[in-house]
Write an enzyme that holds these catalytic residues in place. Structure first.
Site, PDB file in Angstrom:
ATOM      1  N   GLY A 228       0.820  -1.591   0.105  1.00  0.00           N
ATOM      2  CA  GLY A 228      -0.038   0.407   0.465  1.00  0.00           C
ATOM      3  C   GLY A 228       1.061   1.081   0.088  1.00  0.00           C
ATOM      4  N   SER A 229       0.535   2.209   1.153  1.00  0.00           N
ATOM      5  CA  SER A 229       0.708   3.277   0.440  1.00  0.00           C
ATOM      6  C   SER A 229       1.685   3.579   1.753  1.00  0.00           C
ATOM      7  CB  SER A 229      -0.032   4.770   0.706  1.00  0.00           C
ATOM      8  OG  SER A 229      -0.480   4.790   2.249  1.00  0.00           O
ATOM      9  N   VAL A 232       0.699   4.914   5.227  1.00  0.00           N
ATOM     10  CA  VAL A 232       0.340   3.840   6.039  1.00  0.00           C
ATOM     11  C   VAL A 232       1.766   2.521   6.487  1.00  0.00           C
ATOM     12  CG1 VAL A 232      -1.312   1.587   6.239  1.00  0.00           C
ATOM     13  CG2 VAL A 232      -1.560   3.825   5.207  1.00  0.00           C
ATOM     14  N   GLY A 233       2.637   2.006   5.928  1.00  0.00           N
ATOM     15  CA  GLY A 233       3.697   1.310   5.383  1.00  0.00           C
ATOM     16  C   GLY A 233       4.548   2.070   6.619  1.00  0.00           C
ATOM     17  N   GLU A 251       5.842  -3.665   0.928  1.00  0.00           N
ATOM     18  CA  GLU A 251       5.756  -2.943  -0.756  1.00  0.00           C
ATOM     19  C   GLU A 251       5.013  -1.498  -0.643  1.00  0.00           C
ATOM     20  OE1 GLU A 251       7.739  -3.827  -1.889  1.00  0.00           O
ATOM     21  OE2 GLU A 251       8.174  -6.571  -1.660  1.00  0.00           O
ATOM     22  N   CYS A 285       1.345   0.088  -8.562  1.00  0.00           N
ATOM     23  CA  CYS A 285       2.391   1.070  -7.717  1.00  0.00           C
ATOM     24  C   CYS A 285       3.184   1.475  -9.028  1.00  0.00           C
ATOM     25  CB  CYS A 285       2.668  -0.465  -6.974  1.00  0.00           C
ATOM     26  SG  CYS A 285       3.334  -1.917  -7.823  1.00  0.00           S
TER      27      CYS A 285
HETATM   28  P1  NAD Z   1      -3.799   1.905   1.320  1.00  0.00           P
HETATM   29  O1  NAD Z   1      -2.429   2.531   1.962  1.00  0.00           O
HETATM   30  O2  NAD Z   1      -4.484   4.123   1.636  1.00  0.00           O
HETATM   31  O3  NAD Z   1      -4.011   1.250   1.637  1.00  0.00           O
HETATM   32  C1  NAD Z   1      -3.467   0.152   1.722  1.00  0.00           C
HETATM   33  C2  NAD Z   1      -4.204  -1.119   2.678  1.00  0.00           C
HETATM   34  O4  NAD Z   1      -3.957  -0.460   4.453  1.00  0.00           O
HETATM   35  C3  NAD Z   1      -5.093  -1.057   2.847  1.00  0.00           C
HETATM   36  O5  NAD Z   1      -6.036  -2.436   3.190  1.00  0.00           O
HETATM   37  C4  NAD Z   1      -6.364  -0.137   4.110  1.00  0.00           C
HETATM   38  O6  NAD Z   1      -7.258  -0.288   4.476  1.00  0.00           O
HETATM   39  C5  NAD Z   1      -4.722  -0.695   5.327  1.00  0.00           C
HETATM   40  N1  NAD Z   1      -4.811   0.569   5.944  1.00  0.00           N
HETATM   41  C6  NAD Z   1      -4.899   2.033   6.014  1.00  0.00           C
HETATM   42  N2  NAD Z   1      -4.424   2.334   6.835  1.00  0.00           N
HETATM   43  C7  NAD Z   1      -3.505   1.214   7.907  1.00  0.00           C
HETATM   44  C8  NAD Z   1      -3.704   1.158   8.718  1.00  0.00           C
HETATM   45  N3  NAD Z   1      -3.250   1.920  10.048  1.00  0.00           N
HETATM   46  N4  NAD Z   1      -2.674   0.092   9.821  1.00  0.00           N
HETATM   47  C9  NAD Z   1      -2.989  -0.788   9.387  1.00  0.00           C
HETATM   48  N5  NAD Z   1      -4.342  -1.038   8.110  1.00  0.00           N
HETATM   49  C10 NAD Z   1      -4.373   0.060   7.299  1.00  0.00           C
HETATM   50  O7  NAD Z   1      -2.908   2.175  -0.388  1.00  0.00           O
HETATM   51  P2  NAD Z   1      -4.246   2.223  -1.860  1.00  0.00           P
HETATM   52  O8  NAD Z   1      -4.620   3.491  -0.990  1.00  0.00           O
HETATM   53  O9  NAD Z   1      -5.615   1.088  -0.872  1.00  0.00           O
HETATM   54  O10 NAD Z   1      -3.871   1.683  -2.245  1.00  0.00           O
HETATM   55  C11 NAD Z   1      -2.568   2.839  -3.145  1.00  0.00           C
HETATM   56  C12 NAD Z   1      -0.930   2.558  -3.023  1.00  0.00           C
HETATM   57  O11 NAD Z   1      -0.562   1.441  -3.207  1.00  0.00           O
HETATM   58  C13 NAD Z   1      -0.066   3.709  -3.872  1.00  0.00           C
HETATM   59  O12 NAD Z   1       0.511   4.123  -3.171  1.00  0.00           O
HETATM   60  C14 NAD Z   1       1.071   2.302  -4.786  1.00  0.00           C
HETATM   61  O13 NAD Z   1       1.426   2.937  -5.200  1.00  0.00           O
HETATM   62  C15 NAD Z   1       0.664   1.277  -3.563  1.00  0.00           C
HETATM   63  N6  NAD Z   1       0.638   0.263  -4.360  1.00  0.00           N
HETATM   64  C16 NAD Z   1       1.836  -0.780  -3.803  1.00  0.00           C
HETATM   65  C17 NAD Z   1       2.625  -1.540  -4.348  1.00  0.00           C
HETATM   66  C18 NAD Z   1       3.904  -2.738  -4.374  1.00  0.00           C
HETATM   67  O14 NAD Z   1       3.949  -3.771  -4.151  1.00  0.00           O
HETATM   68  N7  NAD Z   1       5.280  -1.647  -4.193  1.00  0.00           N
HETATM   69  C19 NAD Z   1       1.217  -1.954  -4.803  1.00  0.00           C
HETATM   70  C20 NAD Z   1       0.321  -1.747  -5.309  1.00  0.00           C
HETATM   71  C21 NAD Z   1       0.398  -0.385  -4.360  1.00  0.00           C
END
Ligand code: NAD
Length: 501
Positions: A228-229, A232-233, A251, A285
């Site tokens: 994810g973003s 959050v990571g 990731e 991503c």
């Molecule tokens: P996001 O970070 O908003 O959400 C990802 C997940 O995290 C969701 O399931 C969300 O509910 C959960 N989440 C949110 N806050 C949390 C917390 N405090 N604790 C635990 N879990 C939490 O990302 P998104 O908007 O769904 O996806 C887009 C992002 O993901 C972009 O930044 C993109 O670059 C990235 N992405 C990266 C890869 C990679 O392999 N590097 C692949 C796909 C997407």
């Protein structure tokens, strides 16, 4: 209009309707269409799912590795059977064009097939010992319970990149999909059930950050696999720091790029650039937010690039003739528009004004047309450095290949990079000098395959590549040494002569 799904959590082999609040998932192309209604996971739901995964772990770990893998073969047959319906549902729920969704289902299938294949492959090494009578082995063991937290943009393949290796190696899991794509996660769990995975081995909790954080804070979770973003990571890494043996694989985001050298084949470079920047409306991503172009060919490149982008068909994701569909929701529309505005404030040379598409069928959904501008990579220019995650692209000139590397590396991310050149020396230069996880030559900077590692550096990833690469993260390596003699002989000449001690 298609029917509305009624979703549930899946905990310990039962479909559970939470007593708490529910949430809806919408079709981004027609926002008034509700795809499904799902329980909003609570801390209690998340903890129950972890308890179920923990209870299922000992029996699953002791199950033959080959038997575990065979369940993935069952799953592969079901995914083949349902490829088209999964692709249709995905297109409705996340707005990617149905051909792209089909390719994603196939990518998920490839991961399942890969995992099945590893069931009969070595799970360690046989090593020599200094002592002839000793046999030495490296054997992999699972960690325990995995929390799998995933984004919306690859709602089928990315969870399988993580669930596949985790479960196959003997871990159990709790899957928390994105709140934007719960329906496709629900279908995936139904297929796991039909494939015969025992109760509790893979659990599903729907919801947002509340359920996600509850999983991360649960001490019974051994590994957190997050995609994810960056924000959050990073939060997940901070929350996990209190657990001394917690493995966290993140990731995260990117500001990926295509580098077009002076000797590039122009048609190939334009196709690579357009696909990298605007496939999935720039919401991969690995989507290119930047195309670095040799100054000498910039005018020619920009002209052909913009002319090509103007011809892209943007519309209903269920219509396979469209190049791309909407962005995921109104929040994403607003974010991209803010960055378009910022580009104007930063005095970019706007080549294609892009923005909200309000007319006709577009008006019912979250459609944006591509925004393209020319900008110098000067210090302090935010638009060429921050992840936008939408159809927003900078064309950045560079003087020579040293300059291109400097500009490419001058961001906080390092996920994907493509270089377009006919010069084998230049290829090597970019391969060795750029910071990235996935590198491509004469290709777009998108388009991964599951048997290659998938991950990035800097703010893009913390060194645990996903897909096939994940086996290193979801297992720990043990040394196992057996003596076949009737007396003890030690390595390094260490004595066991107790009488002389
Ligand atoms: P996001 O970070 O908003 O959400 C990802 C997940 O995290 C969701 O399931 C969300 O509910 C959960 N989440 C949110 N806050 C949390 C917390 N405090 N604790 C635990 N879990 C939490 O990302 P998104 O908007 O769904 O996806 C887009 C992002 O993901 C972009 O930044 C993109 O670059 C990235 N992405 C990266 C890869 C990679 O392999 N590097 C692949 C796909 C997407």
């Amino acid at each position: 209009m298609s029917s509305t799904l009624q979703g549930k959590h899946r905990i310990a082999g039962r479909w559970v309707a939470s007593a708490a609040k529910s949430f809806e998932s919408h079709n981004p192309a027609r926002w008034d269409e509700i795809v499904g209604v799902f329980p909003l996971g609570t801390v209690e739901d998340a903890n129950n799912a972890v308890a179920a995964a923990r209870a299922a772990y000992p029996a699953w770990r002791r199950t033959s590795r080959i038997r575990r893998a065979e369940l993935f073969d069952n799953l592969a047959q079901l995914v083949k059977r349902d490829t088209d319906s999964l692709a249709q549902l995905m297109a409705r729920e996340c707005g990617k064009v149905v051909t792209e969704c089909r390719a994603e289902v196939v990518e998920g299938l490839h991961m399942i097939q890969y995992v099945f294949g590893t069931g009969r492959m070595p799970m360690g090494d046989v090593l020599a010992s200094e002592v002839a009578e000793k046999d030495a082995f490296m054997r992999r063991k699972p960690w325990g319970v995995a929390a799998v937290i995933t984004p919306w943009n690859f709602p089928f393949a990315v969870p399988l990149w993580m669930l596949g290796p985790s479960l196959n190696e003997g871990n159990t899991a709790v899957f928390k999909p994105s709140e934007d794509t719960p329906a496709i996660a629900q279908r995936m769990m139904e297929l796991f059930e039909e494939a015969g995975f025992p109760p509790g081995v893979v659990n599903l909790v729907h919801g947002d950050h509340v359920a996600g954080e509850a999983l991360v804070k649960n001490p019974d979770v051994n590994i957190v696999l997050f995609t994810g973003s960056y924000d959050v990571g990073h939060r997940i890494q901070q929350l996990s720091a209190d657990f001394y043996d917690r493995i966290v694989a993140c990731e995260m985001g990117s500001k990926s790029a295509v580098i077009v050298c002076e000797d590039a084949r122009l048609d190939l470079a334009v196709t690579a650039g357009v696909v990298s920047a605007f496939k999935t409306s720039g919401q991969r991503c690995v989507s290119a937010g930047r195309i670095l172009v040799a100054e000498k060919i910039m005018d020619k490149y920009a002209e052909q690039f913009v002319a090509t982008v103007k011809r892209l068909k943007i519309g209903d994701p269920l219509d396979a003739s469209h190049f791309t569909g909407p962005v995921i929701h109104q929040g994403a529309v607003e974010k991209v528009e803010q960055y378009n505005e910022l580009a104007r404030k930063e005095k970019a040379d706007i080549l294609l004004a892009g923005g909200r598409m309000n007319g006709g069928a577009h008006g019912k959904g979250c459609f944006l047309s591509p925004f393209v501008y020319r900008q110098e990579a000067k210090p302090g220019i935010r638009t060429v450095r921050e992840e936008v995650f939408g159809p927003h692209l900078a064309l950045i000139p560079f003087e020579n290949n040293e300059d291109a590397v400097r500009i490419y590396n001058d961001v906080e991310y390092g996920l994907s990079m493509a270089v377009i050149t006919e010069d084998y020396r230049a290829m090597r230069w970019f391969r060795d000098e750029c910071e990235y996880g996935m590198g491509y030559v004469n290709l777009p900077c998108i388009g991964a395959e599951v048997h290659l590692p998938f991950g990035g550096v800097k703010k893009s990833g913390n060194g645990h590549p996903s897909a096939a690469g994940l086996i290193e993260t979801v297992t720990h390596k043990t040394a196992w040494t057996v003596n076949h003699a009737t007396e003890i002989k030690m390595a390094q000449g260490l004595t066991t002569d107790i009488a002389k001690v």
